[in-house]
Design a protein around this motif. Structure first.
Motif, mmCIF file in Angstrom:
data_model
loop_
_atom_site.group_PDB
_atom_site.id
_atom_site.type_symbol
_atom_site.label_atom_id
_atom_site.label_comp_id
_atom_site.label_asym_id
_atom_site.label_seq_id
_atom_site.Cartn_x
_atom_site.Cartn_y
_atom_site.Cartn_z
ATOM 1 N N GLY A 266 20.692 72.196 37.545
ATOM 2 C CA GLY A 266 21.118 71.198 36.562
ATOM 3 C C GLY A 266 20.139 70.041 36.503
ATOM 4 O O GLY A 266 19.336 69.843 37.420
ATOM 5 N N VAL A 267 20.215 69.293 35.430
ATOM 6 C CA VAL A 267 19.310 68.171 35.191
ATOM 7 C C VAL A 267 19.682 66.988 36.093
ATOM 8 O O VAL A 267 20.847 66.826 36.449
ATOM 9 N N ASN A 268 18.699 66.159 36.440
ATOM 10 C CA ASN A 268 18.967 64.973 37.253
ATOM 11 C C ASN A 268 20.020 64.080 36.617
ATOM 12 O O ASN A 268 19.994 63.870 35.410
ATOM 13 N N GLY B 134 25.218 64.906 38.261
ATOM 14 C CA GLY B 134 26.225 64.940 39.336
ATOM 15 C C GLY B 134 26.045 66.146 40.245
ATOM 16 O O GLY B 134 26.981 66.594 40.895
ATOM 17 N N LYS B 135 24.821 66.622 40.328
ATOM 18 C CA LYS B 135 24.527 67.821 41.130
ATOM 19 C C LYS B 135 24.781 67.573 42.623
ATOM 20 O O LYS B 135 25.468 68.351 43.273
ATOM 21 N N THR B 136 24.218 66.473 43.128
ATOM 22 C CA THR B 136 24.374 66.180 44.554
ATOM 23 C C THR B 136 25.845 65.950 44.905
ATOM 24 O O THR B 136 26.339 66.471 45.912
ATOM 25 N N LEU C 63 31.564 71.359 35.282
ATOM 26 C CA LEU C 63 31.504 70.292 34.290
ATOM 27 C C LEU C 63 31.975 68.999 34.938
ATOM 28 O O LEU C 63 33.149 68.846 35.264
ATOM 29 N N THR C 64 31.025 68.072 35.136
ATOM 30 C CA THR C 64 31.349 66.834 35.842
ATOM 31 C C THR C 64 31.771 65.726 34.876
ATOM 32 O O THR C 64 31.551 65.836 33.667
ATOM 33 N N LYS C 65 32.333 64.674 35.445
ATOM 34 C CA LYS C 65 32.649 63.425 34.739
ATOM 35 C C LYS C 65 33.600 63.633 33.553
ATOM 36 O O LYS C 65 33.552 62.887 32.576
ATOM 37 N N LEU D 34 36.356 65.377 38.347
ATOM 38 C CA LEU D 34 37.303 64.435 37.751
ATOM 39 C C LEU D 34 37.262 63.086 38.441
ATOM 40 O O LEU D 34 38.249 62.358 38.459
ATOM 41 N N GLY D 35 36.115 62.765 39.041
ATOM 42 C CA GLY D 35 35.974 61.480 39.712
ATOM 43 C C GLY D 35 34.830 61.518 40.698
ATOM 44 O O GLY D 35 34.181 62.546 40.871
ATOM 45 N N GLU D 36 34.574 60.379 41.356
ATOM 46 C CA GLU D 36 33.408 60.277 42.242
ATOM 47 C C GLU D 36 33.717 60.631 43.694
ATOM 48 O O GLU D 36 32.812 60.771 44.498
HETATM 49 P P1 GDP Z 1 22.391 64.195 40.493
HETATM 50 O O1 GDP Z 1 21.189 63.369 40.117
HETATM 51 O O2 GDP Z 1 22.625 65.279 39.508
HETATM 52 O O3 GDP Z 1 22.359 64.698 41.877
HETATM 53 O O4 GDP Z 1 23.656 63.232 40.313
HETATM 54 P P2 GDP Z 1 24.556 62.493 41.397
HETATM 55 O O5 GDP Z 1 25.327 63.484 42.193
HETATM 56 O O6 GDP Z 1 23.750 61.503 42.121
HETATM 57 O O7 GDP Z 1 25.601 61.750 40.428
HETATM 58 C C1 GDP Z 1 25.222 60.794 39.484
HETATM 59 C C2 GDP Z 1 26.354 59.786 39.301
HETATM 60 O O8 GDP Z 1 27.482 60.429 38.713
HETATM 61 C C3 GDP Z 1 26.866 59.188 40.596
HETATM 62 O O9 GDP Z 1 27.125 57.827 40.392
HETATM 63 C C4 GDP Z 1 28.163 59.946 40.874
HETATM 64 O O10 GDP Z 1 29.090 59.207 41.614
HETATM 65 C C5 GDP Z 1 28.658 60.196 39.472
HETATM 66 N N1 GDP Z 1 29.539 61.370 39.368
HETATM 67 C C6 GDP Z 1 29.288 62.650 39.762
HETATM 68 N N2 GDP Z 1 30.320 63.473 39.458
HETATM 69 C C7 GDP Z 1 31.263 62.702 38.857
HETATM 70 C C8 GDP Z 1 32.571 62.961 38.266
HETATM 71 O O11 GDP Z 1 33.083 64.088 38.243
HETATM 72 N N3 GDP Z 1 33.214 61.891 37.738
HETATM 73 C C9 GDP Z 1 32.680 60.637 37.719
HETATM 74 N N4 GDP Z 1 33.397 59.665 37.157
HETATM 75 N N5 GDP Z 1 31.468 60.364 38.242
HETATM 76 C C10 GDP Z 1 30.768 61.367 38.795
#
Ligand code: GDP
Length: 302
Positions: free
Chosen positions: A108-110, A113-115, A253-255, A281-283
Motif C-alpha cells: 500500500g501507499v505511504n 495506515g499500513k504500519t 480499508l482503513t480510516k 475503524l480507529g487508531e
Molecule cells: P503508513 O504510512 O501507511 O504506515 O501509515 P500509518 O500506519 O503511519 O498511519 C497513518 C496515520 O493514519 C496515523 O496517524 C494512524 O494513526 C492513522 N490511522 C491508521 N489507521 C487508521 C484508522 O483505521 N482510523 C483512523 N482514524 N486513523 C487511522
C-alpha cells in the motif's frame, strides 16, 4: 458495537439523506431515483456500482409493484447486500495455513495506515494465541523501520530489520530464516509504498515475493492491500495499480471511521473483485474489525 460506531459518520451523511428522500417523496418515480443516484455517488459508492444498483432497484420496484417510498429503505439495503454478495466470496478470512507458517505480505501507499494495520493484525493473531514476527521491508521511507518497531514493542512482537536503504529482498530473506528458526505461526512483511514509478514497484514486489517463495513454497499466502477510505475514488485508482503490480488477495480499508463516504467499500468490491477482509475503524490497537457485508450495509442505515 464497534462496527456500527465506526460507521457513524457515513451513517449520518448517508442514511439521513435517504430517510429525508423517502420522507419527501411519497411516490417512487424517476425523480426519486435521480436524487437517490446523487446521494449514492456522494457517498463514494462509485459510478458503475451506482448505475448497477439503480437498475436493480428499478427492476425490483416493478417486480414487486412497489408504489410508495415507505418500503424503499429496506429494498435499498437488500439490493446493496445482494450486489456485494454477487461478487463471490463474502466475509472472507485471512488465508491461514492449517499447519506451518502463514506469510502475509502487506502492500500500500505511504500514509494509508499500513504500519498501524500491521500492528493491529499482529495483536489480533497474538490474541488468537499465535506467535508473530514482523519483517521491516520498507527500507526506503525514513522512519518506517522505527515506526514498525514502536508497534512491535506495543504489541510484543519482534521485528527483523536491516539499515535504512538496504535491499528489501535481503530483509525478507533474513526474516523468513528467523521465522523458520523460531517456528512462528505468522510472518507479516511490510513493503515500501512508493507508487511514483509503477515499474519499480512491480519489480520490488516481485523480487520480495520471489525470495519468500523460494524459502517457503506457496508463500506468501496472503497479499493484503491497505487502502485509505478517506481518499475516496483515489483509493480505487491505487488499487488498480497494485493489482497490476502483484496478486492482491484481500483488502484492508482503513480510516472508515473518518469518512462520511463509506460507500467506497461497495465500489472497491464491485470494481476490483477483491474481497475487503478488514476495516480500520480507529487508531487504537483493537480498532481493526473483520469485514462483514451485512453488518456494514445495515450499519449504514440502522
Ligand atoms: P503508513 O504510512 O501507511 O504506515 O501509515 P500509518 O500506519 O503511519 O498511519 C497513518 C496515520 O493514519 C496515523 O496517524 C494512524 O494513526 C492513522 N490511522 C491508521 N489507521 C487508521 C484508522 O483505521 N482510523 C483512523 N482514524 N486513523 C487511522
Amino acid at each position: 458495537d464497534k462496527f456500527r460506531d465506526g460507521l457513524s459518520k457515513t451513517r449520518e451523511g448517508f442514511s439521513s439523506r435517504v430517510n429525508d428522500l423517502v420522507a419527501r417523496y411519497r411516490k417512487v418515480d424517476e425523480d426519486f431515483f435521480e436524487e437517490l443516484e446523487e446521494i449514492l455517488i456522494g457517498a463514494d459508492v462509485g459510478f458503475n456500482t451506482v448505475m448497477e444498483l439503480i437498475d436493480e432497484l428499478k427492476m425490483e420496484v416493478k417486480r414487486r409493484n412497489i408504489k410508495d417510498t415507505s418500503d424503499m429503505q429496506s429494498v435499498i439495503s437488500e439490493k446493496l447486500v445482494e450486489i456485494y454478495e454477487s461478487q463471490g466470496e463474502v466475509n472472507s478470512e485471512v488465508n491461514m495455513q492449517e499447519s506451518g507458517m502463514t506469510v502475509i505480505l502487506v502492500v500500500g501507499v505511504n500514509g494509508v495506515g499500513k504500519t498501524t494495520t500491521i500492528g493491529k493484525l499482529s495483536n489480533r493473531f497474538k490474541q488468537e494465541g499465535k506467535s508473530v514476527l514482523l519483517a521491516a521491508g520498507d527500507t526506503f521511507r525514513a522512519g518506517a523501520i522505527d515506526q514498525l518497531e514502536v508497534w512491535g514493542d506495543r504489541v510484543g512482537v519482534d521485528v527483523i530489520k536491516q539499515a535504512e536503504g538496504s535491499d528489501p529482498a535481503a530483509v525478507m530473506y533474513d526474516a523468513v530464516k528467523a521465522a523458520k528458526a523460531r517456528n512462528v505461526d505468522v510472518l507479516i512483511c511490510d513493503t515500501a509504498g512508493r507508487l511514483q514509478n509503477k515499474v519499480n514497484l512491480m519489480k520490488e514486489l516481485e523480487k520480495v515475493k520471489r525470495v519468500i517463495e523460494r524459502e517457503i513454497p506457496g508463500a506468501p499466502h496472503e497479499v493484503l492491500l491497505v487502502l485509505d477510505a478517506t481518499t475516496g475514488q483515489n483509493a480505487l485508482v491505487q488499487a488498480k495499480t497494485f493489482k497490476e503490480a502483484t496478486d492482491v488477495s484481500g483488502i484492508v480499508l482503513t480510516k472508515l471511521d473518518g469518512t462520511a463516504k463509506g460507500g467506497i467499500v461497495l465500489a472497491i468490491r464491485n470494481e476490483l473483485q477483491v474481497p475487503v477482509k478488514f476495516v480500520g475503524l480507529g487508531e487504537k490497537v483493537d480498532d481493526l474489525q473483520k469485514f462483514d457485508a451485512e453488518k456494514y450495509v445495515y450499519g449504514l442505515f440502522a
